[in-house]
Design a protein around this motif. Structure first.
Motif, short mmCIF file in Angstrom:
data_model
loop_
_atom_site.label_atom_id
_atom_site.label_comp_id
_atom_site.label_asym_id
_atom_site.label_seq_id
_atom_site.Cartn_x
_atom_site.Cartn_y
_atom_site.Cartn_z
N GLN A 158 0.84 -1.20 0.00
CA GLN A 158 0.00 0.00 0.00
C GLN A 158 0.88 1.25 0.00
O GLN A 158 1.13 1.84 1.05
CB GLN A 158 -0.91 -0.01 1.22
CG GLN A 158 -1.75 -1.28 1.29
CD GLN A 158 -2.78 -1.24 2.39
OE1 GLN A 158 -2.82 -0.33 3.19
NE2 GLN A 158 -3.62 -2.26 2.42
N HIS A 178 -6.42 2.42 3.12
CA HIS A 178 -7.57 1.51 3.00
C HIS A 178 -8.60 1.89 4.06
O HIS A 178 -8.33 2.74 4.93
CB HIS A 178 -7.15 0.03 3.11
CG HIS A 178 -6.28 -0.30 4.30
ND1 HIS A 178 -5.95 -1.59 4.64
CD2 HIS A 178 -5.68 0.48 5.24
CE1 HIS A 178 -5.19 -1.58 5.73
NE2 HIS A 178 -5.01 -0.35 6.10
N SER A 180 -9.68 -0.21 6.27
CA SER A 180 -9.53 -1.10 7.43
C SER A 180 -9.26 -0.39 8.77
O SER A 180 -9.63 -0.93 9.81
CB SER A 180 -8.44 -2.14 7.15
OG SER A 180 -8.80 -2.91 6.02
N GLN A 183 -12.03 -0.53 11.16
CA GLN A 183 -12.20 -1.72 12.02
C GLN A 183 -11.69 -1.40 13.42
O GLN A 183 -12.35 -1.64 14.42
CB GLN A 183 -11.37 -2.91 11.49
CG GLN A 183 -11.82 -3.49 10.17
CD GLN A 183 -10.96 -4.72 9.83
OE1 GLN A 183 -10.46 -5.41 10.72
NE2 GLN A 183 -10.79 -4.98 8.54
N ARG A 204 -3.63 6.07 -2.39
CA ARG A 204 -2.36 5.37 -2.54
C ARG A 204 -1.51 6.09 -3.57
O ARG A 204 -2.04 6.59 -4.57
CB ARG A 204 -2.58 3.91 -2.97
CG ARG A 204 -3.21 3.12 -1.86
CD ARG A 204 -3.21 1.64 -2.12
NE ARG A 204 -4.17 1.03 -1.19
CZ ARG A 204 -4.53 -0.21 -1.18
NH1 ARG A 204 -3.99 -1.06 -2.05
NH2 ARG A 204 -5.40 -0.67 -0.31
N GLN A 218 -13.42 2.59 -1.04
CA GLN A 218 -13.52 1.21 -0.60
C GLN A 218 -14.75 1.01 0.27
O GLN A 218 -15.27 1.96 0.85
CB GLN A 218 -12.29 0.81 0.22
CG GLN A 218 -11.06 0.54 -0.61
CD GLN A 218 -9.94 -0.10 0.22
OE1 GLN A 218 -9.87 0.06 1.42
NE2 GLN A 218 -9.07 -0.83 -0.46
N GLU A 220 -15.95 -1.63 3.52
CA GLU A 220 -15.35 -2.53 4.50
C GLU A 220 -16.43 -3.02 5.45
O GLU A 220 -17.28 -2.23 5.89
CB GLU A 220 -14.34 -1.69 5.31
CG GLU A 220 -13.52 -2.47 6.28
CD GLU A 220 -12.14 -2.78 5.70
OE1 GLU A 220 -11.78 -2.27 4.63
OE2 GLU A 220 -11.44 -3.57 6.36
N PHE A 260 -3.82 -8.42 8.69
CA PHE A 260 -4.82 -8.30 9.76
C PHE A 260 -5.87 -9.40 9.74
O PHE A 260 -6.82 -9.36 10.51
CB PHE A 260 -5.49 -6.92 9.71
CG PHE A 260 -5.83 -6.47 8.30
CD1 PHE A 260 -4.86 -5.88 7.51
CD2 PHE A 260 -7.10 -6.66 7.80
CE1 PHE A 260 -5.16 -5.47 6.21
CE2 PHE A 260 -7.41 -6.26 6.50
CZ PHE A 260 -6.43 -5.68 5.71
N VAL A 261 -5.71 -10.36 8.85
CA VAL A 261 -6.63 -11.52 8.87
C VAL A 261 -5.84 -12.81 8.80
O VAL A 261 -4.73 -12.86 8.28
CB VAL A 261 -7.63 -11.47 7.69
CG1 VAL A 261 -8.69 -10.41 7.90
CG2 VAL A 261 -6.92 -11.29 6.37
N GLY A 297 -11.00 -8.43 -0.68
CA GLY A 297 -10.13 -9.12 0.27
C GLY A 297 -10.98 -9.49 1.48
O GLY A 297 -11.94 -8.79 1.79
N ALA A 320 -13.68 -10.00 8.48
CA ALA A 320 -13.68 -8.69 7.84
C ALA A 320 -13.59 -8.90 6.34
O ALA A 320 -12.97 -9.88 5.90
CB ALA A 320 -12.50 -7.86 8.33
N PHE A 321 -14.21 -8.04 5.59
CA PHE A 321 -13.97 -8.06 4.14
C PHE A 321 -14.08 -6.66 3.58
O PHE A 321 -14.71 -5.78 4.19
CB PHE A 321 -14.88 -9.05 3.41
CG PHE A 321 -16.34 -8.76 3.47
CD1 PHE A 321 -16.97 -8.08 2.43
CD2 PHE A 321 -17.11 -9.19 4.53
CE1 PHE A 321 -18.33 -7.83 2.47
CE2 PHE A 321 -18.47 -8.95 4.58
CZ PHE A 321 -19.09 -8.27 3.54
N GLY A 322 -13.42 -6.46 2.45
CA GLY A 322 -13.42 -5.11 1.89
C GLY A 322 -13.03 -5.12 0.43
O GLY A 322 -12.37 -6.07 -0.04
N1 PHE Z 1 -7.80 -3.51 3.36
C1 PHE Z 1 -7.48 -4.50 2.35
C2 PHE Z 1 -6.91 -3.76 1.14
O1 PHE Z 1 -7.16 -2.60 0.99
C3 PHE Z 1 -8.69 -5.29 1.94
C4 PHE Z 1 -9.21 -6.18 3.05
C5 PHE Z 1 -10.25 -5.73 3.86
C6 PHE Z 1 -8.70 -7.43 3.22
C7 PHE Z 1 -10.73 -6.57 4.86
C8 PHE Z 1 -9.17 -8.27 4.20
C9 PHE Z 1 -10.19 -7.82 5.03
O2 PHE Z 1 -6.20 -4.31 0.34
#
Ligand code: PHE
Length: 353
Positions: A158, A178, A180, A183, A204, A218, A220, A260-261, A297, A320-322
């Motif tokens: 990033q 991002h 995230s 979170q 970015r 994004q 999230e 983070f996951v 992700g 988590a997803f985003g």
């Molecule tokens: N924050 C990650 C990105 O920008 C995407 C992501 C979000 C991945 C949540 C996993 C969980 O690349």
């Protein structure tokens, strides 16, 4: 100029004035006045040309010019009176306020706003609440608390814009890379269980091309509760995609890495254009012939992240997803170049009503 040309010019000016006045420039007789009678107006310039014309003819032409001028002034003051009268209560006018207005172009939401709203609706339906974040973040929330230690190579994923300000720990502030960090901010504010989502702009330091920009958006989602598993994540991600792209789409997970996951995954959706045709020949360039589109992700929240926010990882688990909103918008509206989303071309913007 000779007298004949002068007369022709005068009559052309009178004609065009009559046409303009017949169109009743709504409430703007002033502009018309300036155009014809102003110091540099058409008639004033023509009267000035009289000086090149022999004296005997000049007299007659001058009289003609003056009559024209008086006529025009009379018409304009009539029009001004009508405009002023229409505004007053005792208006004596043929203006009928009950008639439908002129067709007026209707504004619409920007495709990105529209997609963000739709995504938010999907999350709200699933019982998530909207969380707030900030565009200028500190190192801790953008990286450290998300399990990116200083100098960890994962930070290279990033490329970051730093700003000329320091956080409380003396580290440079940055434009969030991002969504995230939201979170972390949500877990800091609220005890578990928690179900939140966030949409917003991220930055970015990337060169701008058809699929990259230095600023993009994004979405999230984060869910922490007792006994949350990868199965919940798969169901939610699938429901989310079906809500947006229709119930025929399929989703699949590929192993991937985000600090983070753990485990981490990339969420793919079956290609909405070629429907992932049975063989390579039936597939399309959007999915590069694979039949799948990489969209998000995702993963189970890393125990280090939970611990950092004072959530006991033995007791609580979460997912988590985003993903990028531009990518969703491009797929939904068939836009092939991301830059089109920022160029304000009405042909792109008007697709959303
Ligand atoms: N924050 C990650 C990105 O920008 C995407 C992501 C979000 C991945 C949540 C996993 C969980 O690349």
């Amino acid at each position: 100029m000779n007298a004949a040309t002068w007369k022709e010019k005068l009559s052309a000016i009178r004609d065009s004035f009559s046409v303009s006045i017949a169109q009743k420039p709504a409430g703007n007789p002033g502009a018309l006045e300036l155009h014809y009678l102003g110091r540099k107006g058409e008639l004033a310039l023509l009267l000035r040309d009289l000086k090149d014309i022999p004296l005997e003819e000049r007299k007659e032409l001058g009289a003609l010019g003056n009559t024209a001028k008086q006529e025009m002034e009379a018409k304009l003051s009539e029009l001004k009176g009508a405009a002023a009268g229409a505004a007053g209560p005792a208006a004596k006018t043929d203006l009928d306020l009950t008639l439908p207005g002129w067709p007026f172009p209707k504004g619409s939401l920007h495709p990105l706003t529209h997609v963000m709203n739709r995504l938010a609706e999907g999350f709200l339906k699933l019982g998530f609440t909207m969380a707030d974040g900030q565009l200028i973040e500190d190192d801790y929330h953008n990286f450290e608390a998300l399990n990116f230690p200083p100098f960890h190579p994962a930070r290279d994923m990033q490329d970051t814009f730093y700003v000329d300000a320091k956080d409380q720990l003396g580290k440079p502030m940055l434009l969030r890379t991002h969504t995230s960090p939201v979170q972390i901010r949500s877990m800091e504010k609220q005890d578990p269980p928690l179900r939140v989502f966030h949409t917003g702009r991220v930055f970015r330091s990337e060169a701008v091309d058809a699929s990259h920009s230095f600023a993009f958006h994004q979405i999230e989602g984060l869910y922490v509760d007792k006994g949350v598993s990868m199965a919940d994540l798969k169901w939610t991600a699938d429901a989310f995609m079906k809500d947006l792209f229709g119930s025929a789409v399929k989703t699949r997970f590929n192993p991937s890495y985000f600090p983070f996951v753990e485990p981490g995954a990339e969420v793919d959706m079956s290609c909405i254009f070629c429907k992932g045709g049975a063989n390579a020949a039936e597939r399309c360039p959007v999915c590069k012939g694979t039949g799948w589109l990489e969209l998000m992700g995702a993963g189970m929240v890393h125990p280090n992240v939970l611990k950092g926010c004072k959530y006991d990882p033995e007791k609580w688990s979460g997912f988590a997803f985003g993903g990028g909103i531009e990518r969703f918008a491009m797929l939904l509206y068939g836009i092939s170049d991301m830059r089109m989303l920022y160029e304000n071309d009405l042909r792109v913007l008007k697709q959303v009503q």
